[in-house]
Design an enzyme around this catalytic site. Structure first.
Site, short mmCIF file in Angstrom:
data_model
loop_
_atom_site.label_atom_id
_atom_site.label_comp_id
_atom_site.label_asym_id
_atom_site.label_seq_id
_atom_site.Cartn_x
_atom_site.Cartn_y
_atom_site.Cartn_z
N ASP A 63 -4.81 17.06 -5.18
CA ASP A 63 -3.74 16.06 -5.25
C ASP A 63 -4.09 14.99 -6.28
O ASP A 63 -5.23 14.53 -6.34
CB ASP A 63 -3.52 15.44 -3.86
CG ASP A 63 -2.19 14.73 -3.75
OD1 ASP A 63 -1.31 15.22 -3.03
OD2 ASP A 63 -2.02 13.67 -4.39
N ILE A 64 -3.10 14.58 -7.04
CA ILE A 64 -3.32 13.59 -8.11
C ILE A 64 -3.61 12.20 -7.54
O ILE A 64 -4.20 11.35 -8.22
CB ILE A 64 -2.08 13.56 -9.05
CG1 ILE A 64 -2.44 13.02 -10.42
CG2 ILE A 64 -0.92 12.79 -8.43
CD1 ILE A 64 -1.36 13.27 -11.46
N ASN A 106 5.28 17.83 4.88
CA ASN A 106 6.39 16.91 5.12
C ASN A 106 7.68 17.59 4.71
O ASN A 106 7.77 18.19 3.64
CB ASN A 106 6.19 15.63 4.30
CG ASN A 106 4.92 14.89 4.67
OD1 ASN A 106 4.61 14.73 5.85
ND2 ASN A 106 4.17 14.45 3.67
N GLY A 162 8.72 11.82 4.61
CA GLY A 162 7.89 11.41 3.48
C GLY A 162 7.72 12.48 2.41
O GLY A 162 6.85 12.35 1.55
N GLN A 163 8.57 13.50 2.42
CA GLN A 163 8.46 14.52 1.36
C GLN A 163 8.94 13.92 0.04
O GLN A 163 10.05 13.40 -0.04
CB GLN A 163 9.29 15.76 1.71
CG GLN A 163 9.13 16.88 0.69
CD GLN A 163 9.93 18.13 1.03
OE1 GLN A 163 10.88 18.06 1.83
NE2 GLN A 163 9.58 19.24 0.44
N SER A 164 8.09 14.00 -0.97
CA SER A 164 8.48 13.47 -2.28
C SER A 164 8.65 14.57 -3.32
O SER A 164 9.26 14.32 -4.36
CB SER A 164 7.44 12.44 -2.77
OG SER A 164 6.17 13.02 -2.89
N HIS A 198 4.69 22.64 0.25
CA HIS A 198 3.25 22.43 -0.01
C HIS A 198 2.57 22.00 1.26
O HIS A 198 3.13 21.27 2.09
CB HIS A 198 3.02 21.41 -1.12
CG HIS A 198 3.74 20.11 -0.97
ND1 HIS A 198 5.09 19.98 -1.24
CD2 HIS A 198 3.32 18.89 -0.57
CE1 HIS A 198 5.45 18.72 -1.01
NE2 HIS A 198 4.40 18.05 -0.59
N HIS A 209 -0.62 19.95 2.51
CA HIS A 209 -1.73 19.05 2.20
C HIS A 209 -2.92 19.48 3.05
O HIS A 209 -2.78 19.71 4.26
CB HIS A 209 -1.40 17.61 2.62
CG HIS A 209 -0.24 16.98 1.91
ND1 HIS A 209 -0.40 16.10 0.86
CD2 HIS A 209 1.10 17.09 2.09
CE1 HIS A 209 0.79 15.68 0.46
NE2 HIS A 209 1.72 16.26 1.19
P1 5GP Z 1 4.75 14.93 -0.38
O1 5GP Z 1 4.94 13.45 -0.59
O2 5GP Z 1 5.95 15.68 -0.92
O3 5GP Z 1 4.39 15.34 1.00
O4 5GP Z 1 3.50 15.34 -1.26
C1 5GP Z 1 3.54 15.44 -2.64
C2 5GP Z 1 2.14 15.23 -3.15
O5 5GP Z 1 2.10 15.65 -4.49
C3 5GP Z 1 1.67 13.78 -3.13
O6 5GP Z 1 0.50 13.67 -2.32
C4 5GP Z 1 1.40 13.45 -4.59
O7 5GP Z 1 0.27 12.63 -4.78
C5 5GP Z 1 1.21 14.83 -5.20
N1 5GP Z 1 1.62 14.91 -6.60
C6 5GP Z 1 2.76 14.42 -7.16
N2 5GP Z 1 2.79 14.70 -8.47
C7 5GP Z 1 1.65 15.40 -8.74
C8 5GP Z 1 1.12 15.96 -9.96
O8 5GP Z 1 1.71 15.90 -11.04
N3 5GP Z 1 -0.09 16.58 -9.86
C9 5GP Z 1 -0.77 16.66 -8.67
N4 5GP Z 1 -1.95 17.29 -8.70
N5 5GP Z 1 -0.29 16.15 -7.52
C10 5GP Z 1 0.90 15.52 -7.57
#
Ligand code: 5GP
Ligand code: ZN
Length: 112
Positions: free
Chosen positions: A30-31, A85, A91-93, A98, A100
């Site tokens: 994760d970034i 999520n 909190g899905q972004s 995916h 985690h």
């Molecule tokens: P969500 O918020 O959808 O559950 O998780 C998305 C995850 O993707 C977040 O933890 C965010 O830090 C990670 N993420 C978003 N953009 C990137 C990216 O460009 N590269 C990587 N490695 N992770 C990313």
């Protein structure tokens, strides 16, 4: 899906720090890590999230968890949390399924 961030990462069009890759899925760090170890496991096929799992695509979920268990062993993780999520309120972004995988610190329950 052409405008999906994780489809682009899966295709190698956007770089990522890869942990494991095969023809069906990709694991990458994760970034913006929320634990000392924080990686994501994604199917290469576009599925928008946990709310879109069907009888036709569900085998990738079992394979993702099989891969998570193997990677955790390889990384020497004795404990980890798997989170997915679905939807804005949870909190899905990124709208691509995916998982985690978080490890390396004490965790609270229930999650916020
Ligand atoms: P969500 O918020 O959808 O559950 O998780 C998305 C995850 O993707 C977040 O933890 C965010 O830090 C990670 N993420 C978003 N953009 C990137 C990216 O460009 N590269 C990587 N490695 N992770 C990313
Ligand atoms: Zn996608």
């Amino acid at each position: 899906m052409s405008d999906c961030l994780f489809c682009k990462i899966a295709a190698g069009e956007i770089p990522s720090k890869k942990l494991y890759e095969d023809d069906r899925l990709l694991a990458f760090y994760d970034i913006d890590p929320k634990a000392p170890t924080h990686f994501l496991v994604i199917p290469k096929e576009h599925i928008s999230g946990a709310g879109e799992i069907t009888a036709e695509n569900s085998s990738i979920v079992a394979y993702a968890f099989e891969t998570i268990a193997r990677l955790a062993k390889e990384l020497g993780l004795s404990s980890f949390r798997v989170v997915t999520n679905w939807g804005e309120q949870a909190g899905q972004s990124v709208p691509h399924l995916h998982f985690h995988v978080l490890a390396g610190r004490d965790m609270t329950w229930p999650p916020g």
